[in-house]
Design an enzyme around this catalytic site. Structure first.
Site, PDB file in Angstrom:
ATOM      1  N   ALA A 107       0.765  -1.249   0.000  1.00 47.08           N
ATOM      2  CA  ALA A 107       0.000   0.000   0.000  1.00 47.08           C
ATOM      3  C   ALA A 107       0.796   1.300   0.000  1.00 47.08           C
ATOM      4  O   ALA A 107       0.255   2.341  -0.359  1.00 47.08           O
ATOM      5  CB  ALA A 107      -0.957  -0.005   1.182  1.00 47.08           C
ATOM      6  N   GLY A 110       0.451   5.125  -0.480  1.00 44.69           N
ATOM      7  CA  GLY A 110      -0.950   5.301  -0.112  1.00 44.69           C
ATOM      8  C   GLY A 110      -1.876   5.778  -1.217  1.00 44.69           C
ATOM      9  O   GLY A 110      -3.023   6.117  -0.961  1.00 44.69           O
ATOM     10  N   LYS A 112      -3.339   4.103  -3.758  1.00 47.10           N
ATOM     11  CA  LYS A 112      -4.525   3.242  -3.928  1.00 47.10           C
ATOM     12  C   LYS A 112      -5.360   3.240  -2.643  1.00 47.10           C
ATOM     13  O   LYS A 112      -6.580   3.212  -2.697  1.00 47.10           O
ATOM     14  CB  LYS A 112      -4.130   1.799  -4.276  1.00 47.10           C
ATOM     15  CG  LYS A 112      -3.171   1.641  -5.423  1.00 47.10           C
ATOM     16  CD  LYS A 112      -3.795   1.836  -6.756  1.00 47.10           C
ATOM     17  CE  LYS A 112      -2.782   1.654  -7.865  1.00 47.10           C
ATOM     18  NZ  LYS A 112      -1.527   2.419  -7.746  1.00 47.10           N
ATOM     19  N   GLU A 130       1.943  -2.472   4.429  1.00 48.44           N
ATOM     20  CA  GLU A 130       3.215  -2.240   3.732  1.00 48.44           C
ATOM     21  C   GLU A 130       4.315  -2.983   4.477  1.00 48.44           C
ATOM     22  O   GLU A 130       4.451  -2.851   5.688  1.00 48.44           O
ATOM     23  CB  GLU A 130       3.508  -0.728   3.669  1.00 48.44           C
ATOM     24  CG  GLU A 130       4.919  -0.369   3.244  1.00 48.44           C
ATOM     25  CD  GLU A 130       5.324  -0.904   1.870  1.00 48.44           C
ATOM     26  OE1 GLU A 130       4.526  -0.854   0.923  1.00 48.44           O
ATOM     27  OE2 GLU A 130       6.475  -1.404   1.760  1.00 48.44           O
ATOM     28  N   ASP A 174      -1.142  -4.099  -5.526  1.00 48.11           N
ATOM     29  CA  ASP A 174      -0.457  -3.205  -6.467  1.00 48.11           C
ATOM     30  C   ASP A 174       1.013  -3.587  -6.335  1.00 48.11           C
ATOM     31  O   ASP A 174       1.759  -3.016  -5.547  1.00 48.11           O
ATOM     32  CB  ASP A 174      -0.723  -1.755  -6.041  1.00 48.11           C
ATOM     33  CG  ASP A 174      -0.224  -0.749  -7.056  1.00 48.11           C
ATOM     34  OD1 ASP A 174      -0.211  -1.075  -8.253  1.00 48.11           O
ATOM     35  OD2 ASP A 174       0.162   0.360  -6.648  1.00 48.11           O
ATOM     36  N   CYS A 227       2.822  -1.423 -12.632  1.00 49.71           N
ATOM     37  CA  CYS A 227       3.078  -0.335 -13.579  1.00 49.71           C
ATOM     38  C   CYS A 227       4.127  -0.813 -14.584  1.00 49.71           C
ATOM     39  O   CYS A 227       5.130  -0.153 -14.815  1.00 49.71           O
ATOM     40  CB  CYS A 227       3.476   0.938 -12.862  1.00 49.71           C
ATOM     41  SG  CYS A 227       4.829   0.737 -11.726  1.00 49.71           S
TER      42      CYS A 227
HETATM   43  N1  SAM Z   1      -0.024   0.896  -3.911  1.00 50.15           N
HETATM   44  C1  SAM Z   1       0.945   1.961  -3.713  1.00 50.15           C
HETATM   45  C2  SAM Z   1       0.332   3.269  -4.098  1.00 50.15           C
HETATM   46  O1  SAM Z   1      -0.631   3.303  -4.876  1.00 50.15           O
HETATM   47  O2  SAM Z   1       0.778   4.318  -3.573  1.00 50.15           O
HETATM   48  C3  SAM Z   1       2.227   1.690  -4.469  1.00 50.15           C
HETATM   49  C4  SAM Z   1       2.799   0.336  -4.174  1.00 50.15           C
HETATM   50  S1  SAM Z   1       4.338  -0.015  -4.927  1.00 50.15           S
HETATM   51  C5  SAM Z   1       3.912  -0.272  -6.570  1.00 50.15           C
HETATM   52  C6  SAM Z   1       4.677  -1.622  -4.322  1.00 50.15           C
HETATM   53  C7  SAM Z   1       4.900  -1.717  -2.841  1.00 50.15           C
HETATM   54  O3  SAM Z   1       5.177  -3.085  -2.527  1.00 50.15           O
HETATM   55  C8  SAM Z   1       6.066  -0.913  -2.314  1.00 50.15           C
HETATM   56  O4  SAM Z   1       5.650  -0.051  -1.296  1.00 50.15           O
HETATM   57  C9  SAM Z   1       7.041  -1.958  -1.785  1.00 50.15           C
HETATM   58  O5  SAM Z   1       7.717  -1.557  -0.625  1.00 50.15           O
HETATM   59  C10 SAM Z   1       6.141  -3.139  -1.502  1.00 50.15           C
HETATM   60  N2  SAM Z   1       6.855  -4.433  -1.548  1.00 50.15           N
HETATM   61  C11 SAM Z   1       8.129  -4.684  -1.919  1.00 50.15           C
HETATM   62  N3  SAM Z   1       8.420  -5.998  -1.802  1.00 50.15           N
HETATM   63  C12 SAM Z   1       7.328  -6.594  -1.333  1.00 50.15           C
HETATM   64  C13 SAM Z   1       7.006  -7.926  -0.978  1.00 50.15           C
HETATM   65  N4  SAM Z   1       7.882  -8.904  -1.112  1.00 50.15           N
HETATM   66  N5  SAM Z   1       5.773  -8.173  -0.495  1.00 50.15           N
HETATM   67  C14 SAM Z   1       4.864  -7.188  -0.391  1.00 50.15           C
HETATM   68  N6  SAM Z   1       5.104  -5.901  -0.714  1.00 50.15           N
HETATM   69  C15 SAM Z   1       6.309  -5.607  -1.177  1.00 50.15           C
END
Ligand code: SAM
Length: 443
Positions: A107, A110, A112, A130, A174, A227
Site C-alpha cells: 500500500a 498510499g 490506492k 506495507e 499493487d 506499472c
Molecule cells: N499501492 C501503492 C500506491 O498506490 O501508492 C504503491 C505500491 S508499490 C507499486 C509496491 C509496494 O510493494 C512498495 O511499497 C514496496 O515496498 C512493496 N513491496 C516490496 N516488496 C514486497 C514484498 N515482497 N511483499 C509485499 N510488498 C512488497
C-alpha cells in the site's frame, strides 16, 4: 529522451507491432500531472477531468506541492492518472450499499489506499499494509492526512496474513514490479531495469499472490495491478491463477474512448493511447471454497476514564468506541471493533481508527490526526484562520504570532481546512505540528 534498454525495446516492438513508433514518440511528451481530490474535504484544485475517475483531475501546471498547505491537509493526493483505473474495478465489482472488509496489500505510499477509502461502501473497513517499515510510516501519515477513521495500517509480510483465512471481500495487490510504465516519468526506473530483475519481480509477485490467496473469501475479488508492460508480471501471473481453477476472470466495462487496451485477462494503459503512464490491472473472483477465520475476542483494551470519555464526546461525529493505548486515546469504528482488535493480535498494527489525543495530567492534548479527520466536530474547538504565509511557517514548525484573546488548544484553519493544532498562550503561540511531519523546504 531517456535511452531505453535494447531488450526492452525489442520486446515492446514485438508486443506493439506497427504501433511501436507511436509508443516511442510518447516518450518525447511531458507526462501529465494529475491529482485526486478528497470528496470529504474542501479542495480548490481545478483541471480537466480524468474520464475513469470521479475525483481525478489533470492539472495544467505542477505546483510545488510541498509548499501547499491544502496538500498537507489531505484535500488532494498527487497520483498518476492511469493508476486511478482502480476505481472502475471497485465500482464494477462491489455493491454500493454493502459494507466490506478490504485489504490493500502493497500500500505505501498510499495512492490506492486513499482512493479506496473514498470508494468503498460506507461502513467498510480497509486494511492498508506495507512490508517496509519506513514506507509503512509514510503510509500511516498519508492515511491520517486523508482523514478516514475506517482504516488500519499494518507493517507485515504477505506471509503473515496466512492465518486470516477467508477474511477479505476484496484484496488489492499493487505489486512491486519492474516499473517499465514509469520510464517516461522517472529515469532511475529505466536505469535500474534489466531482464533478470524483471524475472525476479515475476517470481516475487507469484510468491505474494500465493501467500495472500487464502485470505480472500470465496466469491471475493482480487484486483491485481502493476506499472509494467511485461506480460510475465501481468497476464501470465493472472493466467496461472485462473488455470488453477480457483478463480474466474471478471471483465470490466471500460469506455473504448478512454484508450485502455483489453488483453485476455486484464487491461493495459499505454502512454501513446491515453493521458497517463503504463499500468496494468486485472480483476478476478475466487470461486473455490475457503476456510474462514474465527475472530477470537481478546482481552479488551483499556477504556479511557469517565472524565476523559466525557471530555472528548463532542470532538467527533459517528459511531466509535474510545479506547486507550498507553496515553493515546483512539476512536475505533464500533462496527469493526472486534475485527480491529483481533487484527492487532495477529499483525503489526501501526495505526488504527482516529487518534484523538494524548492524556497528560488529566487533560487531553488533541492529536494531529484528529485535526485532519473527516469525523472532526470543528465547531467544538477554538479556531485560528491563517494566511498562506502563516500556514507555511506553521508547517515548518517555526514560530509565528497572531493576536488572540482566548487561550487553549485551537485548530489552525487554512481555506476552510484544518491543518493542525496550536496552543494559544496569550502572548505567544505554541506550534504543535508533528516534528516528524514538518516541511524542510525553504520558503
Ligand atoms: N499501492 C501503492 C500506491 O498506490 O501508492 C504503491 C505500491 S508499490 C507499486 C509496491 C509496494 O510493494 C512498495 O511499497 C514496496 O515496498 C512493496 N513491496 C516490496 N516488496 C514486497 C514484498 N515482497 N511483499 C509485499 N510488498 C512488497
Amino acid at each position: 529522451m531517456v535511452a531505453l534498454p535494447t531488450s526492452f525495446v525489442l520486446r515492446m516492438q514485438a508486443q506493439l507491432g506497427t504501433e511501436y513508433p507511436e509508443f516511442e514518440q510518447s516518450f518525447l511528451k511531458k507526462p501529465p500531472t494529475s491529482i485526486r481530490t478528497n470528496p470529504e474535504k474542501n479542495h480548490r484544485m481545478s483541471g480537466l477531468p480524468i474520464p475513469w475517475c470521479t475525483h481525478g483531475l489533470y492539472i495544467h501546471e505542477r505546483p510545488v506541492f510541498t509548499l501547499d498547505p491544502l496538500f498537507h491537509g489531505g484535500t488532494y493526493y498527487v497520483q498518476e492518472a492511469s493508476s486511478m483505473l482502480l476505481e472502475q474495478a471497485i465500482k464494477q465489482t462491489t455493491e454500493p450499499d454493502k459494507p466490506i472488509v478490504a485489504l490493500d496489500l502493497c500500500a505505501a505510499p498510499g495512492g490506492k489506499s486513499t482512493h479506496l477509502l473514498s470508494l468503498l461502501p460506507k461502513d467498510s473497513l480497509l486494511v492498508c499494509n506495507e512490508v517496509i517499515r519506513s514506507r509503512a510510516t509514510i503510509l500511516a501519515e498519508n492515511i491520517q492526512k486523508w482523514g478516514y477513521g475506517n482504516a488500519v495500517v499494518t507493517n507485515n509480510d504477505p506471509e503473515d496474513f496466512h492465518s486470516l483465512k477467508g477474511l477479505f471481500d476484496v484484496v488489492v495487490i499493487d505489486a512491486p514490479c519492474s516499473g517499465e510504465g514509469l520510464f517516461r516519468k522517472d529515469e532511475n526506473a529505466c536505469g535500474e531495469w534489466s531482464t533478470e530483475n524483471a524475472e525476479l519481480c515475476a517470481l516475487r509477485q507469484q510468491r505474494i499472490l500465493r501467500s495472500i490467496w487464502p485470505s480472500l473469501k470465496e466469491g471475493g475479488v482480487l484486483i491485481y495491478s502493476t506499472c509494467t508492460y511485461n506480460p510475465d508480471e501481468n497476464e501470465l501471473n493472472i493466467k496461472q491463477i485462473l488455470e488453477g481453477g480457483d478463480a474466474e476472470n471478471i471483465s470490466l466495462s471500460l469506455n473504448p474512448d478512454w484508450g485502455v487496451v483489453s488483453l485476455k485477462n486484464g487491461y493495459q494503459c499505454y502512454p501513446h493511447r491515453l493521458e497517463g503512464e503504463g499500468f496494468y490491472l486485472a480483476a478476478i473472483r475466487k470461486i473455490s471454497p475457503s476456510e474462514t477465520v474465527h475472530l477470537r475476542s481478546k482481552k479488551d483494551v483499556a477504556r479511557p476514564g469517565k472524565g476523559v470519555a466525557e471530555s472528548v464526546r463532542n470532538w467527533i461525529h459517528g459511531s466509535f468506541l474510545l479506547r486507550q493505548h498507553q496515553d493515546l486515546i483512539i476512536a475505533i469504528p464500533e462496527k469493526h471493533y472486534l475485527l480491529i482488535e483481533f487484527l492487532s493480535s495477529v499483525l503489526k498494527v501501526i495505526h488504527r481508527g482516529t487518534a484523538i489525543g494524548i492524556v497528560k495530567h488529566e487533560k487531553i492534548i488533541p492529536d494531529h490526526g484528529l485535526a485532519l479527520s473527516i469525523h472532526l466536530k470543528k465547531e467544538s474547538f477554538l479556531q485560528m484562520s491563517v494566511s498562506l504565509e502563516q500556514a507555511r511557517i506553521y508547517l515548518k514548525k517555526d514560530t509565528f504570532y497572531q493576536e488572540h484573546a482566548a487561550k487553549g488548544h485551537a485548530l489552525v484553519i487554512y481555506e476552510d481546512n484544518p491543518i493542525g493544532w496550536v496552543n494559544l498562550l496569550g502572548n505567544r503561540i505554541n506550534n504543535l505540528y508533528p516534528t516528524e511531519w514538518r516541511i524542510r523546504m525553504s520558503l
